[in-house]
Scaffold this active site. Sequence first.
Site, PDB file in Angstrom:
ATOM      1  N   GLY A  53      50.510  46.362  -8.263  1.00 12.72           N
ATOM      2  CA  GLY A  53      51.062  45.311  -7.409  1.00 12.72           C
ATOM      3  C   GLY A  53      51.729  45.873  -6.159  1.00 12.72           C
ATOM      4  O   GLY A  53      51.920  47.074  -6.016  1.00 12.72           O
ATOM      5  N   ASP A  54      52.057  44.986  -5.250  1.00 12.25           N
ATOM      6  CA  ASP A  54      52.877  45.306  -4.072  1.00 12.25           C
ATOM      7  C   ASP A  54      53.399  43.945  -3.603  1.00 12.25           C
ATOM      8  O   ASP A  54      53.535  43.028  -4.434  1.00 12.25           O
ATOM      9  CB  ASP A  54      52.038  46.030  -3.000  1.00 12.25           C
ATOM     10  CG  ASP A  54      52.890  46.598  -1.865  1.00 12.25           C
ATOM     11  OD1 ASP A  54      53.578  47.601  -2.081  1.00 12.25           O
ATOM     12  OD2 ASP A  54      52.882  46.031  -0.753  1.00 12.25           O
ATOM     13  N   GLN A  99      50.660  56.865   0.491  1.00 15.94           N
ATOM     14  CA  GLN A  99      50.523  56.895  -0.972  1.00 15.94           C
ATOM     15  C   GLN A  99      49.960  58.237  -1.450  1.00 15.94           C
ATOM     16  O   GLN A  99      50.328  58.715  -2.522  1.00 15.94           O
ATOM     17  CB  GLN A  99      49.608  55.742  -1.409  1.00 15.94           C
ATOM     18  CG  GLN A  99      49.663  55.425  -2.885  1.00 15.94           C
ATOM     19  CD  GLN A  99      50.809  54.490  -3.250  1.00 15.94           C
ATOM     20  OE1 GLN A  99      51.045  53.509  -2.557  1.00 15.94           O
ATOM     21  NE2 GLN A  99      51.506  54.797  -4.326  1.00 15.94           N
ATOM     22  N   THR A 108      60.433  50.837  -9.510  1.00 13.76           N
ATOM     23  CA  THR A 108      60.638  51.275  -8.123  1.00 13.76           C
ATOM     24  C   THR A 108      62.128  51.178  -7.765  1.00 13.76           C
ATOM     25  O   THR A 108      62.710  52.121  -7.219  1.00 13.76           O
ATOM     26  CB  THR A 108      59.778  50.449  -7.150  1.00 13.76           C
ATOM     27  OG1 THR A 108      58.432  50.478  -7.606  1.00 13.76           O
ATOM     28  CG2 THR A 108      59.851  51.000  -5.746  1.00 13.76           C
ATOM     29  N   LYS A 124      45.215  51.972  -1.324  1.00 17.49           N
ATOM     30  CA  LYS A 124      45.988  50.738  -1.123  1.00 17.49           C
ATOM     31  C   LYS A 124      44.998  49.628  -0.825  1.00 17.49           C
ATOM     32  O   LYS A 124      43.919  49.877  -0.290  1.00 17.49           O
ATOM     33  CB  LYS A 124      46.949  50.903   0.065  1.00 17.49           C
ATOM     34  CG  LYS A 124      48.106  49.930   0.043  1.00 17.49           C
ATOM     35  CD  LYS A 124      49.234  50.382  -0.858  1.00 17.49           C
ATOM     36  CE  LYS A 124      50.304  49.317  -0.987  1.00 17.49           C
ATOM     37  NZ  LYS A 124      51.487  49.806  -1.721  1.00 17.49           N
ATOM     38  N   LYS A 148      45.009  55.568  -6.415  1.00 11.91           N
ATOM     39  CA  LYS A 148      46.078  54.797  -7.062  1.00 11.91           C
ATOM     40  C   LYS A 148      46.986  54.242  -5.999  1.00 11.91           C
ATOM     41  O   LYS A 148      47.456  54.987  -5.130  1.00 11.91           O
ATOM     42  CB  LYS A 148      46.865  55.749  -7.990  1.00 11.91           C
ATOM     43  CG  LYS A 148      47.988  55.071  -8.732  1.00 11.91           C
ATOM     44  CD  LYS A 148      47.507  54.528 -10.052  1.00 11.91           C
ATOM     45  CE  LYS A 148      48.415  53.474 -10.631  1.00 11.91           C
ATOM     46  NZ  LYS A 148      48.122  52.099 -10.204  1.00 11.91           N
TER      47      LYS A 148
HETATM   48  P1  NDP Z   1      58.161  41.483  -2.891  1.00 14.53           P
HETATM   49  O1  NDP Z   1      57.026  40.633  -2.509  1.00 14.53           O
HETATM   50  O2  NDP Z   1      58.650  41.408  -4.310  1.00 14.53           O
HETATM   51  O3  NDP Z   1      59.416  41.181  -1.925  1.00 14.53           O
HETATM   52  C1  NDP Z   1      59.413  41.411  -0.566  1.00 14.53           C
HETATM   53  C2  NDP Z   1      60.498  40.525   0.044  1.00 14.53           C
HETATM   54  O4  NDP Z   1      60.883  41.074   1.298  1.00 14.53           O
HETATM   55  C3  NDP Z   1      60.045  39.085   0.291  1.00 14.53           C
HETATM   56  O5  NDP Z   1      60.786  38.204  -0.506  1.00 14.53           O
HETATM   57  C4  NDP Z   1      60.301  38.853   1.781  1.00 14.53           C
HETATM   58  O6  NDP Z   1      60.995  37.665   2.085  1.00 14.53           O
HETATM   59  C5  NDP Z   1      61.247  39.989   2.141  1.00 14.53           C
HETATM   60  N1  NDP Z   1      61.100  40.374   3.531  1.00 14.53           N
HETATM   61  C6  NDP Z   1      59.959  40.601   4.231  1.00 14.53           C
HETATM   62  N2  NDP Z   1      60.260  40.958   5.494  1.00 14.53           N
HETATM   63  C7  NDP Z   1      61.602  40.944   5.582  1.00 14.53           C
HETATM   64  C8  NDP Z   1      62.528  41.247   6.611  1.00 14.53           C
HETATM   65  N3  NDP Z   1      62.116  41.651   7.811  1.00 14.53           N
HETATM   66  N4  NDP Z   1      63.864  41.135   6.338  1.00 14.53           N
HETATM   67  C9  NDP Z   1      64.293  40.752   5.125  1.00 14.53           C
HETATM   68  N5  NDP Z   1      63.471  40.448   4.099  1.00 14.53           N
HETATM   69  C10 NDP Z   1      62.152  40.543   4.330  1.00 14.53           C
HETATM   70  O7  NDP Z   1      57.791  42.973  -2.519  1.00 14.53           O
HETATM   71  P2  NDP Z   1      58.242  44.351  -3.197  1.00 14.53           P
HETATM   72  O8  NDP Z   1      59.691  44.296  -3.520  1.00 14.53           O
HETATM   73  O9  NDP Z   1      57.274  44.684  -4.251  1.00 14.53           O
HETATM   74  O10 NDP Z   1      57.981  45.362  -1.994  1.00 14.53           O
HETATM   75  C11 NDP Z   1      58.939  45.580  -0.958  1.00 14.53           C
HETATM   76  C12 NDP Z   1      58.622  46.897  -0.264  1.00 14.53           C
HETATM   77  O11 NDP Z   1      58.645  47.970  -1.233  1.00 14.53           O
HETATM   78  C13 NDP Z   1      57.260  46.991   0.416  1.00 14.53           C
HETATM   79  O12 NDP Z   1      57.353  47.839   1.538  1.00 14.53           O
HETATM   80  C14 NDP Z   1      56.403  47.684  -0.654  1.00 14.53           C
HETATM   81  O13 NDP Z   1      55.273  48.333  -0.112  1.00 14.53           O
HETATM   82  C15 NDP Z   1      57.419  48.677  -1.196  1.00 14.53           C
HETATM   83  N6  NDP Z   1      57.105  49.212  -2.509  1.00 14.53           N
HETATM   84  C16 NDP Z   1      56.922  48.372  -3.587  1.00 14.53           C
HETATM   85  C17 NDP Z   1      56.639  48.909  -4.819  1.00 14.53           C
HETATM   86  C18 NDP Z   1      56.534  48.070  -6.058  1.00 14.53           C
HETATM   87  O14 NDP Z   1      56.457  48.646  -7.166  1.00 14.53           O
HETATM   88  N7  NDP Z   1      56.584  46.743  -5.972  1.00 14.53           N
HETATM   89  C19 NDP Z   1      56.432  50.365  -4.996  1.00 14.53           C
HETATM   90  C20 NDP Z   1      56.756  51.155  -3.830  1.00 14.53           C
HETATM   91  C21 NDP Z   1      57.041  50.575  -2.633  1.00 14.53           C
HETATM   92  P3  NDP Z   1      60.289  36.235   2.252  1.00 14.53           P
HETATM   93  O15 NDP Z   1      60.188  35.728   0.837  1.00 14.53           O
HETATM   94  O16 NDP Z   1      61.232  35.466   3.102  1.00 14.53           O
HETATM   95  O17 NDP Z   1      58.946  36.501   2.884  1.00 14.53           O
END
Ligand code: NDP
Length: 443
Positions: free
Chosen positions: A167-168, A113, A211, A128, A92
């Site tokens: 998703g991620d 994970q 999350t 993943k 998962k």
């Molecule tokens: P999203 O795709 O929804 O959003 C990620 C955002 O982060 C993008 O808009 C991107 O900006 C921005 N970003 C990337 N690098 C940087 C940086 N260095 N500084 C500032 N902003 C940045 O992703 P999620 O919110 O789903 O995931 C975010 C994190 O959370 C990841 O590490 C993921 O693995 C983790 N996570 C997510 C889960 C989920 O349910 N979605 C569950 C558990 C963990 P830009 O648009 O400019 O590229």
Amino acid sequence: MSRDALLKTYMDMVEDRTEGQSEFHQAVRHVAGDVITIEKAHKEYAAAKVLERLAEPDRVIGFRVVWQDDAGEVQVNRGWRVQYSNAIGPYKGGLRFHPTVSPSVLKFLGFEQVFKNALTGLPLGGGKGGSDFDPRGRSDREIMRFCQAFMRQLAPYIGPDRDVPAGDINVGSREIGWLFGAYKAHALEFTGALTGKGPSFGGSEIRTEATGYGLIYFLEAMLAEHGDDLEGKRIAISGKGNVATHAAEKAVAKGAKVITLSDTSGTLTAEDGLTQDTIDWVRARKAAGEDIAGAPHAEFAESASPWDQEVDIALPCATQNEMDASMARRLVDNGARIVAEGANMPLTSDAQQIIADAGLLHAPGKAANAGGVAVSGLEMSQNSHRRFASRQEVDDALKDIMRHIHAQVAEEGRQGNRVDYGRGANIAAFRKVADAITAMGAI
Ligand code: NDP
């Protein structure tokens, strides 16, 4: 042998086998550093070579993804699924579409994970997957065609009792819909082989929010453990995606002030706190694939960082290694007392050391961001039962799970009147995974 000598021998072995996979080495080193003496002191774990086994995923499936863009040109991307461990349940974990996706990144995420899923208390193994496909600048139809082509390759390897992706980064409910449609066409049956689905076709309430909301529930438990609460706290959040905006929304609803959100183009700051309207505006811009300059009631600066603000709490919610040593130093100098990770491994090893030396409380992603996978686990149960829980029921279950994770982590990590959350999470999760691995013999 001393802990340092044991760790060196182990990491030399891991690094020799997986040359160049720096993110994977970083994740393994953090866990092994906390648990290697526990493994050696426990006769069954040591005999079963649990850590040596966990240095290797069950399998890594790699494939070519061929699709046609709107101009009719053939495009070729790379895709992978890391099925890391199914010791305590079906594989998962999410799917990520981003140019930085590589076997090293997916192996670190799959490894993390395994431990995160163990902490939820649900029967979930770890995995993943993803692709180096970059959706930026692509039309909706191109992204749909890519999702369909990706699933044509992945479908034979997943299923509700085998491997259940979600998703991620860049894979939200829209992409899950397209991926699920392609999966269903391949499998000729309707089963919960993906989570994060829309509510009209088997999705769970609150999965999208889980999350970010879960991160705030975990943060509340950390504050309560130390005799405090969220009211009036100043919080810096990085990112503008699913995790960041839902964490911001819940924090504001609980009376905290969210000072920042950010993306790769810059940082939005509101000295008196971002309003729900601004958070909604940011979410809409992210959905439209646009950056965040020009948000209402907030300042935007390309050169600013969320970690330059005077805050009580930092929630890195963007991506791995987003906070380096100099940013961590600035965060400490600006008076932050807590770091709770919404993203997976958002701090470099040097940044982690600076935060630890300065005595901040630091909750790792495997505990603090487990709310998403927890509600995915609830979605799997709902799909099997064919009975759906209400929004209130799922939210209550999410709160319970996050409190339970906090309690387990705090119990293992308590040192006097403080908690070492990183160590607590690694040890609590390791015991669970190690017990399952040893019970199943040399297989
Ligand atoms: P999203 O795709 O929804 O959003 C990620 C955002 O982060 C993008 O808009 C991107 O900006 C921005 N970003 C990337 N690098 C940087 C940086 N260095 N500084 C500032 N902003 C940045 O992703 P999620 O919110 O789903 O995931 C975010 C994190 O959370 C990841 O590490 C993921 O693995 C983790 N996570 C997510 C889960 C989920 O349910 N979605 C569950 C558990 C963990 P830009 O648009 O400019 O590229």
